[in-house]
Design a protein around this motif. Structure first.
Motif, short mmCIF file in Angstrom:
data_model
loop_
_atom_site.label_atom_id
_atom_site.label_comp_id
_atom_site.label_asym_id
_atom_site.label_seq_id
_atom_site.Cartn_x
_atom_site.Cartn_y
_atom_site.Cartn_z
N HIS A 159 -13.22 -1.61 10.61
CA HIS A 159 -12.33 -2.61 11.19
C HIS A 159 -12.75 -4.05 10.91
N LEU B 258 -8.81 -7.43 0.74
CA LEU B 258 -8.61 -6.24 1.55
C LEU B 258 -8.20 -6.56 2.97
N ARG B 259 -8.04 -7.85 3.27
CA ARG B 259 -7.63 -8.32 4.60
C ARG B 259 -8.54 -7.76 5.68
N LEU B 260 -9.84 -7.93 5.42
CA LEU B 260 -10.89 -7.41 6.29
C LEU B 260 -11.61 -8.58 6.96
N ASP C 208 -6.75 -3.25 14.95
CA ASP C 208 -6.03 -3.58 13.73
C ASP C 208 -6.63 -4.84 13.09
N ARG C 209 -6.86 -4.82 11.82
CA ARG C 209 -7.54 -5.93 11.14
C ARG C 209 -6.78 -7.25 11.30
N ARG D 49 -12.43 -0.59 1.78
CA ARG D 49 -11.41 0.37 1.35
C ARG D 49 -11.28 1.56 2.29
N ARG D 50 -12.19 1.64 3.23
CA ARG D 50 -12.13 2.73 4.21
C ARG D 50 -11.23 2.33 5.38
N ASP D 51 -10.35 3.23 5.75
CA ASP D 51 -9.42 2.93 6.83
C ASP D 51 -10.11 2.82 8.19
N ASP D 52 -11.29 3.44 8.31
CA ASP D 52 -11.93 3.46 9.63
C ASP D 52 -12.84 2.26 9.87
#
Length: 396
Positions: free
Chosen positions: A111, A132-134, A347-348, A106-109
């Motif tokens: 990757h 989360l598309r991680l 970008d993920r 959930r963290r934007d930083d």
């Protein structure tokens, strides 16, 4: 003539070099560099609990490799980034691993994510990573981690496929002249994969499977499972279990009077496997494992060989003896950083696109990922080993 490995290696990504590991508390750790742009990778690992026999060694290798990467940084487009690892101890608990993956994802930083040396902890992360598309690179054994593909678009795995390991084991058993064996497979996803794979592989090799006994997680049930396996009266037992369950099974089999040959899958191999309490039981045992175990990578003059020699040197200096466990975490880091270089982005979605279109020569083996194959280790990376004099000796 060019070999298949040579052709693939020619297209391989940049190799990691070694530096050093962490000796701090196991609950959580971060490897940080100086200020500036970063490539942030979360890691949920078994630094305590039953999975620590695998997780701690992988965390040490990961720290060594991350420090090496940061000696030069990672060129992502026209920006040189440093790698920041955020390592969390999931305590071998799938629910905790899922919570950690959620917090990191959930963290934007953040990757990408790696970890989960146990199939159950990796499986608990998959749903989170997908939602989360991680991008998530698993270090666990178990075919269900990367299939079905429709539900695993962001999931990748660096350990060998059960079918590849099973075929090599069946060939060794056949070559050794054994015609009837019993399978002792641990409960859970890893054991399930082994049971399916070994049944077909033994049938193809013309070796009879006298039965499959499931190895329970609890210590109390190991002796009973071993006695059941010995009661099948075969000359060989295939132990399909991750360390430390594999060593416990070997001891229990010997205590139950088994004097025949033992065969291990790749998950059985860890530093703990050859420790003094297991040594008499595993002497003479066979295992299928990536080539890093027998030292062939150490003798290689390529960038891979140099990186692996440095990893071993630093590991021994910082942590003591190194018994040849596969540095899957180092390769997971390599695969992620290579994807970032190729994508020219952190970008993920772009990382995911280049993870599934990548050929990389790693320390544990050669990886070839495609959109329809997210378990990338090539079967040719596997070797046959035997424990002789308390050490792994490569036979082929």
């Amino acid at each position: 003539m060019l070999t298949r490995r040579g052709v693939l290696a020619a297209a391989a990504g940049t190799l990691l070099l070694g530096a050093c590991g962490r000796d701090g508390k196991p609950e959580a750790a971060a490897v940080r560099a100086g200020g500036g742009p970063e490539l942030v990778i979360g890691a949920t690992l078994e630094l305590s609990g039953p999975g620590a026999a695998l997780g701690v060694a992988q965390e040490r290798a990961l720290a060594i490799s991350a420090e090496a990467v940061n000696a030069k940084g990672v060129m992502v487009g026209n920006i040189r980034r440093t790698v920041r690892l955020e390592v969390l101890d999931n305590r071998s608990d799938p629910r905790l691993a899922a919570r950690q993956a959620t917090e990191l994802g959930r963290r934007d930083d953040v990757h990408a994510l790696l970890g989960g040396t146990l199939a159950e902890t990796s499986m608990s992360v998959i749903g989170v990573a997908q939602e989360l598309r991680l991008p998530f690179v698993s270090l666990a054994f178990g075919d269900a981690i990367t299939v079905p593909l429709a539900q695993r678009a962001f999931i990748y795995k660096v350990t060998p496929e059960a079918g590849d390991v099973a075929r090599r084991l069946a060939q060794v058993i056949d070559t050794e002249g054994l015609r009837r064996v019993v399978l002792l497979a641990e409960e859970g996803l890893h054991g399930d994969s082994g049971a399916r794979a070994m049944t077909g592989a033994l049938r193809t090799a013309g070796v009879a499977l006298a039965g499959t006994v499931r190895l329970p997680r609890s210590k109390d049930g190991v002796a009973r499972a071993a006695e059941e396996a010995v009661a099948a009266r075969t000359d060989g037992v295939v132990v399909w279990a991750t360390a430390p369950n594999s060593g416990a099974a070997a001891r229990a089999l010997r205590s139950a009077g088994f004097t025949g040959r033992l065969f291990f899958d790749a998950g059985a191999v860890a530093e703990e496997t050859l420790e003094s309490h297991n040594a008499p039981a595993v002497e003479g045992a066979y295992a299928i494992h990536p080539a890093s175990l027998g030292g062939s990578t150490l003798a290689n003059s390529s960038a891979t060989g140099r990186a692996y020699r440095e990893l071993v040197s630093q590991y021994v200096r910082r942590h003591g003896a190194y018994n040849g466990f596969a540095p899957y975490a180092s390769d997971a880091l390599l695969i992620i950083t290579t994807a970032a270089k190729l994508a020219a982005s952190v970008d993920r979605g772009r990382l995911r696109a280049y993870l599934q279109n990548q050929i990389t020569d790693g320390m544990a083996g050669l990886y070839s990922f495609t959109p329809i194959r997210h378990s990338g280790m090539e079967r040719h990376s596997l070797g046959v080993y035997r424990v002789d004099g308390g050490a792994w000796n490569r036979l082929s």
